[in-house]
Design an enzyme around this catalytic site. Structure first.
Site, PDB file in Angstrom:
ATOM      1  N   SER A  44       0.672  -1.121   0.075  1.00  0.00           N
ATOM      2  CA  SER A  44      -0.101  -0.006   0.068  1.00  0.00           C
ATOM      3  C   SER A  44       0.811   1.129   0.020  1.00  0.00           C
ATOM      4  O   SER A  44       1.696   1.650  -1.023  1.00  0.00           O
ATOM      5  CB  SER A  44      -0.944   0.103   1.228  1.00  0.00           C
ATOM      6  OG  SER A  44      -1.996   0.917   1.256  1.00  0.00           O
ATOM      7  N   HIS A  86      -7.466  -5.677  -0.384  1.00  0.00           N
ATOM      8  CA  HIS A  86      -6.520  -4.823  -0.360  1.00  0.00           C
ATOM      9  C   HIS A  86      -5.257  -5.549   0.397  1.00  0.00           C
ATOM     10  O   HIS A  86      -4.199  -5.352   0.360  1.00  0.00           O
ATOM     11  CB  HIS A  86      -7.074  -3.360   0.386  1.00  0.00           C
ATOM     12  CG  HIS A  86      -5.765  -2.571   0.457  1.00  0.00           C
ATOM     13  ND1 HIS A  86      -4.946  -2.150  -0.573  1.00  0.00           N
ATOM     14  CD2 HIS A  86      -5.487  -1.947   1.416  1.00  0.00           C
ATOM     15  CE1 HIS A  86      -4.212  -1.244  -0.109  1.00  0.00           C
ATOM     16  NE2 HIS A  86      -4.386  -1.076   1.079  1.00  0.00           N
ATOM     17  N   ASP A 116      -9.846  -5.939  -4.951  1.00  0.00           N
ATOM     18  CA  ASP A 116      -8.949  -4.768  -4.473  1.00  0.00           C
ATOM     19  C   ASP A 116      -9.720  -3.604  -4.886  1.00  0.00           C
ATOM     20  O   ASP A 116     -10.030  -3.293  -5.945  1.00  0.00           O
ATOM     21  CB  ASP A 116      -7.623  -4.856  -5.194  1.00  0.00           C
ATOM     22  CG  ASP A 116      -6.522  -4.400  -4.149  1.00  0.00           C
ATOM     23  OD1 ASP A 116      -6.728  -3.463  -3.566  1.00  0.00           O
ATOM     24  OD2 ASP A 116      -5.347  -5.007  -4.210  1.00  0.00           O
TER      25      ASP A 116
END
Length: 445
Positions: A230, A424, A392
């Site tokens: 991320s 995610h 996602d």
């Protein structure tokens, strides 16, 4: 004031408390042994994912008991334990591993604090090594885990447990970014919009580079892999730009990377119409770093209960099985509470890197992977792997374009893989497939 504060819990986070519809939150589909990771070609255009959307305030109030399931007495106990010894929350989680603190037959592990600046601030690291190495120390290979926004190294617990050290030639290093997790948390020296994003990035990059140097990982960078998740992916891609003449690693694995590209509606009116900009007050809260972590800190004895609005839905369905897994779930929740409750510091990077709603202020595509800037990374000699969950909310299409640019313009190795049954947090949602991918990449070094 309370209404504004409570609404801050539903800002559209990269990893924060997801009291949200359509978010990567509660019931990720169970893993299937027949499913397989999917390579994606750069010519494919996939559905543009939507960022999480907020539940209305009235619905939150109505659903408070189910949204925050931690029993009140447990929340109060967690607060008291945190005041007494906050470091214990990290060791409590890591002790659920079969090789810490007592080594197993093949692995040993320890926590390390490496000072990374003149003020004595340190990076917290969990290092896993073979108990007996099969090669000289200088020939060991290294896999480095770097977390995302608001997270910490403990969230990789299922990866630590299962990833092999391959003929006792590998070390695993998981770090807490500066100002995150159990790394030291100095007062964040920047303020949005007074300071610019490049100064903030340098603050992180210089400390990460010092950590690489002090841990002797710069001697043989061709033996290093970095796996970043991320917002950590965003930082480490830009790290390559800063140190392009002397790269610190051979391969960068970007796991559900943030900030890759601007929103792409595939030129369809329906997708444009579906997206609505956040309200002005929502933007103000974002830019002023008012986050769910603010609630956890300010509500003291209720902080752990508030944390459970995210942690119970994120972890429980994955880890709550036999008694040992239930014990780990409890430790993982308390760990999450501890890192959310610690002093705010590195998390304030978020408002510099991303706009409210998750759009990058300066995308990686614009900064690094633009045809006009094709020389920025041409000497980095780094291989790239882009990983996305099939559910996602990070847009894989940006990763596809960038991967194509790397291969066609820079002649570098790059690939995109979609991991099934994951969102995610694919490193946790489908950790078996994820660990298998990492193991295969390790075998290539």
């Amino acid at each position: 004031m309370f209404k504004s504060t409570l609404n801050s819990i539903i800002r559209r986070p990269l990893k924060g408390f997801q009291l949200l519809r359509g978010a990567d939150s509660s019931n990720t589909r169970p893993q299937s042994p027949r499913a397989s990771a999917r390579d994606v070609t750069e010519k494919q255009i996939l559905r543009t994912p939507s960022a999480p959307t907020a539940i209305p305030l009235r619905e939150i109030i109505y659903r408070v008991p189910s949204l925050f399931p931690r029993p009140l007495e447990d929340s109060v106990k967690d607060f008291r334990d945190f005041i007494k010894n906050e470091d214990a929350f990290q060791t409590e989680l890591l002790k659920t591993l079969p090789f810490y603190p007592t080594p197993s037959e093949s692995k040993t592990a320890r926590l390390i604090r490496t000072v990374v600046d003149d003020e004595g601030n340190y990076i917290n690291e969990f290092c896993i090594r073979p108990r007996k190495t099969s090669v000289p120390e200088a020939d060991l290979k290294h896999l480095v885990f770097i977390h995302g926004y608001g997270a910490g190294l403990g969230f990789f617990i299922k990866n630590f447990e299962d990833i092999p050290l391959l003929d006792n030639e590998w070390c695993i290093h998981a770090i807490d970014l500066p100002g995150y997790g159990f790394s030291s948390r100095p007062k964040f020296p920047f303020e949005y919009p007074r300071d610019n994003i490049h100064s903030v990035q340098d603050w992180f990059h210089e400390r990460i580079h010092t950590w690489f140097s002090k841990r002797n990982l710069l001697n043989r960078p061709e033996k290093n892999i970095v796996m970043a998740h991320s917002l950590g992916s965003y930082l480490m891609a830009l790290y390559l730009q800063k140190y392009k003449e002397s790269p610190s690693f051979k391969k960068l694995i970007l796991c559900s990377p943030a900030g890759v590209s601007y929103r792409d509606f595939n030129n369809t009116a329906s997708e444009v119409e579906k997206w609505k900009p956040p309200p002005w007050w929502y933007v103000k809260l974002w830019d002023r770093n008012i986050s769910p972590f603010t609630l956890v800190r300010n509500f003291r004895q209720l902080g752990s209960k508030i944390t459970s609005g995210w942690s119970y839905r994120r972890f429980k369905h994955i880890l709550n099985g036999d008694p040992e897994q239930s014990k780990r779930f409890e430790a993982l929740h308390r760990y999450a509470y501890a890192i959310f409750n610690k002093r705010g510091s590195g998390e304030y990077l978020l408002s510099f890197a991303l706009k409210c709603g998750g759009e990058p202020r300066l995308s990686l595509e614009q900064q690094l992977f633009d045809g006009k800037k094709s020389d920025i990374l041409k000497n980095s000699n780094c291989d790239w792997l882009w990983l996305y969950g099939d559910d996602d909310w990070m847009d894989v299409n940006g990763g596809l374009r960038v991967s194509r640019f790397l291969k066609e313009k820079l002649k570098q190795k790059s690939n995109v893989i979609i991991v099934p049954h994951s969102g995610h947090h694919l490193y946790l949602d489908n950790y078996k497939f994820f660990n298998n991918i990492l193991t295969k990449e390790m075998q290539k070094i």
